[in-house]
Design a protein around this motif. Structure first.
Motif, short mmCIF file in Angstrom:
data_model
loop_
_atom_site.label_atom_id
_atom_site.label_comp_id
_atom_site.label_asym_id
_atom_site.label_seq_id
_atom_site.Cartn_x
_atom_site.Cartn_y
_atom_site.Cartn_z
N LYS A 16 0.83 -1.19 0.00
CA LYS A 16 0.00 0.00 0.00
C LYS A 16 0.87 1.25 0.00
O LYS A 16 1.88 1.32 0.71
CB LYS A 16 -0.92 0.02 1.22
N CYS A 17 0.50 2.23 -0.81
CA CYS A 17 1.24 3.49 -0.87
C CYS A 17 1.30 4.12 0.51
O CYS A 17 0.30 4.17 1.23
CB CYS A 17 0.56 4.43 -1.87
N SER A 18 2.48 4.61 0.88
CA SER A 18 2.68 5.14 2.23
C SER A 18 2.56 6.66 2.31
O SER A 18 2.67 7.23 3.39
CB SER A 18 4.05 4.71 2.76
N LYS A 19 2.37 7.34 1.17
CA LYS A 19 2.26 8.80 1.20
C LYS A 19 0.89 9.21 1.72
O LYS A 19 -0.14 8.75 1.22
CB LYS A 19 2.47 9.38 -0.21
N GLN A 20 0.88 10.07 2.72
CA GLN A 20 -0.37 10.44 3.36
C GLN A 20 -0.64 11.93 3.27
O GLN A 20 0.29 12.74 3.16
CB GLN A 20 -0.35 10.03 4.85
#
Length: 281
Positions: free
Chosen positions: A41-45
Protein backbone atom coordinates in the motif's frame (compact mmCIF):
# COMPACT_ATOMS: atom_id res chain seq x y z
CA UNK A 1 11.10 28.44 -14.18
CA UNK A 2 8.85 27.78 -17.15
CA UNK A 3 7.32 24.38 -17.72
CA UNK A 4 9.13 23.58 -20.95
CA UNK A 5 6.97 20.53 -21.55
CA UNK A 6 3.77 22.56 -21.35
CA UNK A 7 2.16 20.23 -18.80
CA UNK A 8 1.35 20.90 -15.17
CA UNK A 9 -0.36 17.89 -13.64
CA UNK A 10 0.55 14.50 -12.14
CA UNK A 11 2.50 12.24 -14.51
CA UNK A 12 2.10 8.97 -12.61
CA UNK A 13 -0.56 8.00 -10.07
CA UNK A 14 -0.14 4.78 -8.08
CA UNK A 15 2.72 3.72 -10.33
CA UNK A 16 1.21 4.17 -13.77
CA UNK A 17 1.03 7.08 -16.22
CA UNK A 18 -2.26 8.93 -15.79
CA UNK A 19 -3.16 8.08 -19.38
CA UNK A 20 -2.91 4.35 -18.63
CA UNK A 21 -6.45 3.10 -17.95
CA UNK A 22 -5.67 -0.60 -18.33
CA UNK A 23 -7.30 -3.18 -16.07
CA UNK A 24 -3.97 -3.71 -14.26
CA UNK A 25 -3.44 0.00 -13.63
CA UNK A 26 -7.02 0.58 -12.50
CA UNK A 27 -6.87 -2.38 -10.10
CA UNK A 28 -3.61 -1.07 -8.56
CA UNK A 29 -5.15 2.39 -8.14
CA UNK A 30 -8.35 1.04 -6.67
CA UNK A 31 -6.31 -0.77 -4.01
CA UNK A 32 -3.94 2.20 -3.51
CA UNK A 33 -0.86 0.06 -4.15
CA UNK A 34 2.70 0.98 -5.09
CA UNK A 35 4.05 -1.16 -7.99
CA UNK A 36 7.54 0.15 -7.29
CA UNK A 37 7.42 -1.26 -3.75
CA UNK A 38 6.21 -4.83 -4.27
CA UNK A 39 2.58 -3.67 -4.61
CA UNK A 40 2.47 -2.70 -0.93
CA UNK A 41 0.00 0.00 0.00
CA UNK A 42 1.24 3.49 -0.87
CA UNK A 43 2.68 5.14 2.23
CA UNK A 44 2.26 8.80 1.20
CA UNK A 45 -0.37 10.44 3.36
CA UNK A 46 -2.33 13.67 3.41
CA UNK A 47 -4.71 14.79 6.13
CA UNK A 48 -6.97 16.00 3.32
CA UNK A 49 -7.48 12.50 1.89
CA UNK A 50 -8.96 9.28 3.20
CA UNK A 51 -6.61 7.31 0.91
CA UNK A 52 -2.87 7.71 0.16
CA UNK A 53 -1.52 10.62 -1.90
CA UNK A 54 -0.31 8.26 -4.58
CA UNK A 55 1.37 10.71 -6.96
CA UNK A 56 4.76 9.31 -7.96
CA UNK A 57 5.88 12.01 -10.40
CA UNK A 58 4.68 15.24 -11.96
CA UNK A 59 5.10 17.04 -15.25
CA UNK A 60 6.56 20.16 -13.67
CA UNK A 61 9.00 21.75 -14.60
CA UNK A 62 10.96 19.38 -16.82
CA UNK A 63 10.88 17.75 -20.23
CA UNK A 64 10.27 14.44 -18.48
CA UNK A 65 8.37 13.43 -15.33
CA UNK A 66 9.94 14.61 -12.07
CA UNK A 67 9.90 12.00 -9.29
CA UNK A 68 8.48 13.38 -6.02
CA UNK A 69 8.52 10.11 -4.06
CA UNK A 70 11.72 8.17 -3.23
CA UNK A 71 9.93 4.87 -3.83
CA UNK A 72 9.61 5.86 -7.48
CA UNK A 73 13.34 5.11 -7.74
CA UNK A 74 12.82 1.49 -6.64
CA UNK A 75 11.49 0.47 -10.06
CA UNK A 76 12.77 -3.00 -11.08
CA UNK A 77 15.71 -2.59 -8.67
CA UNK A 78 17.39 -0.81 -11.59
CA UNK A 79 19.50 1.46 -9.41
CA UNK A 80 20.79 -1.35 -7.21
CA UNK A 81 21.69 -3.45 -10.24
CA UNK A 82 23.51 -0.51 -11.83
CA UNK A 83 25.38 0.24 -8.59
CA UNK A 84 26.38 -3.40 -7.95
CA UNK A 85 27.68 -3.78 -11.49
CA UNK A 86 29.67 -0.55 -11.24
CA UNK A 87 31.08 -0.93 -7.72
CA UNK A 88 31.39 -4.72 -7.38
CA UNK A 89 31.59 -5.77 -11.02
CA UNK A 90 28.44 -7.87 -10.82
CA UNK A 91 25.49 -9.08 -8.76
CA UNK A 92 27.01 -12.30 -7.37
CA UNK A 93 26.86 -12.63 -3.57
CA UNK A 94 25.33 -9.16 -3.14
CA UNK A 95 22.63 -8.48 -0.53
CA UNK A 96 20.56 -5.34 -0.01
CA UNK A 97 19.72 -3.82 3.37
CA UNK A 98 17.51 -0.79 3.98
CA UNK A 99 17.43 1.88 6.69
CA UNK A 100 20.83 1.13 8.24
CA UNK A 101 21.76 3.46 11.11
CA UNK A 102 25.21 4.76 11.97
CA UNK A 103 25.77 6.52 15.28
CA UNK A 104 26.30 10.30 15.04
CA UNK A 105 25.81 10.22 11.26
CA UNK A 106 22.23 9.13 10.72
CA UNK A 107 20.40 6.53 8.67
CA UNK A 108 21.46 5.31 5.25
CA UNK A 109 18.67 4.59 2.80
CA UNK A 110 20.26 1.40 1.49
CA UNK A 111 23.46 -0.60 1.91
CA UNK A 112 24.68 -3.10 -0.66
CA UNK A 113 26.92 -5.77 0.85
CA UNK A 114 29.08 -8.14 -1.16
CA UNK A 115 30.00 -11.22 0.85
CA UNK A 116 32.40 -14.04 0.08
CA UNK A 117 30.87 -17.15 -1.55
CA UNK A 118 29.11 -19.48 0.91
CA UNK A 119 30.18 -17.23 3.77
CA UNK A 120 28.94 -14.32 5.87
CA UNK A 121 32.35 -12.63 5.65
CA UNK A 122 32.00 -9.14 4.13
CA UNK A 123 34.12 -8.56 1.05
CA UNK A 124 32.92 -5.04 0.24
CA UNK A 125 29.99 -2.69 0.74
CA UNK A 126 28.58 0.62 -0.47
CA UNK A 127 25.70 2.91 0.43
CA UNK A 128 22.92 4.17 -1.86
CA UNK A 129 21.03 7.36 -1.00
CA UNK A 130 17.93 8.47 -2.93
CA UNK A 131 17.41 12.17 -3.67
CA UNK A 132 14.01 13.11 -5.13
CA UNK A 133 12.34 16.49 -5.45
CA UNK A 134 9.37 17.72 -3.43
CA UNK A 135 6.48 20.07 -4.10
CA UNK A 136 4.96 23.27 -2.81
CA UNK A 137 1.24 23.98 -2.91
CA UNK A 138 0.59 20.31 -2.19
CA UNK A 139 -3.12 21.05 -1.73
CA UNK A 140 -3.27 21.45 -5.50
CA UNK A 141 -1.89 17.94 -5.92
CA UNK A 142 -4.56 16.70 -3.53
CA UNK A 143 -7.13 18.31 -5.81
CA UNK A 144 -5.47 16.67 -8.82
CA UNK A 145 -5.62 13.15 -7.40
CA UNK A 146 -9.19 13.69 -6.21
CA UNK A 147 -10.17 14.76 -9.72
CA UNK A 148 -8.39 11.78 -11.20
CA UNK A 149 -9.88 9.22 -8.82
CA UNK A 150 -13.30 10.71 -9.59
CA UNK A 151 -12.80 9.97 -13.26
CA UNK A 152 -11.89 13.45 -14.50
CA UNK A 153 -9.28 13.97 -17.25
CA UNK A 154 -6.44 15.77 -15.44
CA UNK A 155 -4.45 16.04 -18.67
CA UNK A 156 -6.85 18.77 -19.74
CA UNK A 157 -6.15 20.80 -16.60
CA UNK A 158 -3.30 22.76 -15.03
CA UNK A 159 -2.73 22.52 -11.28
CA UNK A 160 -0.98 25.36 -9.45
CA UNK A 161 1.58 23.40 -7.45
CA UNK A 162 5.29 24.18 -7.59
CA UNK A 163 8.57 22.40 -7.01
CA UNK A 164 10.55 22.86 -3.80
CA UNK A 165 13.85 22.15 -5.55
CA UNK A 166 15.95 24.65 -3.62
CA UNK A 167 15.00 23.08 -0.30
CA UNK A 168 15.58 19.60 -1.72
CA UNK A 169 19.08 20.56 -2.85
CA UNK A 170 19.94 22.44 0.33
CA UNK A 171 19.03 19.52 2.60
CA UNK A 172 20.56 16.99 0.24
CA UNK A 173 23.85 18.88 0.02
CA UNK A 174 24.26 18.95 3.80
CA UNK A 175 23.68 15.18 3.81
CA UNK A 176 26.33 14.75 1.13
CA UNK A 177 28.91 16.64 3.18
CA UNK A 178 27.98 14.84 6.39
CA UNK A 179 27.85 11.29 5.09
CA UNK A 180 30.22 11.70 2.19
CA UNK A 181 33.20 12.61 4.35
CA UNK A 182 32.78 9.36 6.29
CA UNK A 183 32.99 7.26 3.15
CA UNK A 184 35.93 9.25 1.86
CA UNK A 185 37.84 8.44 5.06
CA UNK A 186 36.73 4.80 4.85
CA UNK A 187 37.74 4.62 1.18
CA UNK A 188 34.31 3.20 0.31
CA UNK A 189 31.67 4.34 -2.16
CA UNK A 190 28.49 6.26 -1.36
CA UNK A 191 26.11 6.64 -4.27
CA UNK A 192 23.70 9.54 -4.61
CA UNK A 193 20.89 8.44 -6.93
CA UNK A 194 19.37 11.62 -8.30
CA UNK A 195 17.26 12.67 -11.24
CA UNK A 196 18.95 14.71 -13.95
CA UNK A 197 16.81 17.80 -13.35
CA UNK A 198 17.71 17.95 -9.65
CA UNK A 199 21.40 17.21 -10.32
CA UNK A 200 21.69 19.98 -12.92
CA UNK A 201 19.96 22.42 -10.59
CA UNK A 202 22.41 21.53 -7.81
CA UNK A 203 25.44 21.93 -10.08
CA UNK A 204 24.22 25.29 -11.35
CA UNK A 205 23.16 26.60 -7.95
CA UNK A 206 26.44 25.79 -6.21
CA UNK A 207 28.67 26.36 -9.22
CA UNK A 208 30.10 22.86 -8.94
CA UNK A 209 33.19 22.13 -11.03
CA UNK A 210 35.19 19.04 -11.96
CA UNK A 211 32.15 16.77 -11.80
CA UNK A 212 33.57 13.97 -13.91
CA UNK A 213 33.94 10.28 -13.08
CA UNK A 214 37.13 9.59 -11.18
CA UNK A 215 37.81 6.07 -9.98
CA UNK A 216 39.21 7.20 -6.63
CA UNK A 217 36.30 9.45 -5.60
CA UNK A 218 34.08 8.15 -2.80
CA UNK A 219 31.00 10.20 -3.71
CA UNK A 220 29.32 8.96 -6.88
CA UNK A 221 26.31 10.55 -8.55
CA UNK A 222 24.14 8.13 -10.50
CA UNK A 223 22.01 10.42 -12.64
CA UNK A 224 18.66 9.08 -13.81
CA UNK A 225 15.71 10.17 -15.84
CA UNK A 226 12.20 8.82 -16.33
CA UNK A 227 11.75 7.77 -19.95
CA UNK A 228 8.15 8.25 -21.08
CA UNK A 229 8.57 7.91 -24.84
CA UNK A 230 9.63 4.29 -25.32
CA UNK A 231 6.66 2.87 -23.40
CA UNK A 232 3.86 5.43 -22.81
CA UNK A 233 1.91 2.95 -20.68
CA UNK A 234 4.74 2.25 -18.25
CA UNK A 235 7.49 4.83 -17.83
CA UNK A 236 10.99 3.48 -17.24
CA UNK A 237 13.82 4.60 -14.99
CA UNK A 238 17.02 4.91 -17.02
CA UNK A 239 20.62 5.65 -16.05
CA UNK A 240 21.91 8.63 -18.04
CA UNK A 241 25.41 9.08 -16.64
CA UNK A 242 27.67 8.71 -13.62
CA UNK A 243 29.65 11.56 -12.08
CA UNK A 244 31.80 11.83 -8.96
CA UNK A 245 33.34 14.35 -6.60
CA UNK A 246 35.63 14.75 -3.63
CA UNK A 247 34.37 16.26 -0.39
CA UNK A 248 36.89 19.07 -0.85
CA UNK A 249 35.26 19.96 -4.16
CA UNK A 250 31.75 19.86 -2.66
CA UNK A 251 32.83 21.88 0.38
CA UNK A 252 34.50 24.51 -1.75
CA UNK A 253 31.31 24.95 -3.77
CA UNK A 254 29.22 25.09 -0.61
CA UNK A 255 31.43 27.79 0.93
CA UNK A 256 31.69 29.92 -2.21
CA UNK A 257 28.06 29.66 -3.32
CA UNK A 258 26.44 32.98 -4.18
CA UNK A 259 25.42 34.61 -0.92
CA UNK A 260 22.63 37.20 -0.72
CA UNK A 261 23.76 40.83 -0.62
CA UNK A 262 23.19 42.83 2.56
CA UNK A 263 21.53 45.59 0.51
CA UNK A 264 18.80 43.17 -0.53
CA UNK A 265 18.09 42.31 3.10
CA UNK A 266 18.02 45.98 4.10
CA UNK A 267 15.43 46.59 1.36
CA UNK A 268 13.23 43.92 2.93
CA UNK A 269 13.60 45.57 6.35
CA UNK A 270 12.71 48.97 4.86
CA UNK A 271 9.54 47.52 3.38
CA UNK A 272 8.52 46.13 6.75
CA UNK A 273 9.23 49.47 8.42
CA UNK A 274 7.09 51.29 5.87
CA UNK A 275 4.25 48.85 6.47
CA UNK A 276 4.66 49.19 10.24
CA UNK A 277 4.96 45.43 10.70
CA UNK A 278 7.32 45.56 13.66
CA UNK A 279 6.42 44.44 17.18
CA UNK A 280 7.32 46.84 20.01
CA UNK A 281 9.48 45.40 22.76
Amino acid sequence: MNNTHGKHYPAEIFGFPVENKSKEAENIRRNHQCPFNNNNKCSKQSRLLTYPLGICSTWWPNNSPVAICPKRLLQDKTIFINVANHVFGGMDNVLLFSEVKLKRIGTFDFVLVKHKPISNEIEDFCVVEFQTDSTTGTGKLVKAIEDYMNGEDVTKKSYAFGMNTYNTIKLGFVQMLNKGQVFEVWDKKIIWAVQGYVYKNMVDRFGLRDMKLNKGDANLFFIYDIDYSSNPNNYQLILEEIKSSTIENLMKAFQTADLPKIDDFIKVLHQKLQLNLGIKI
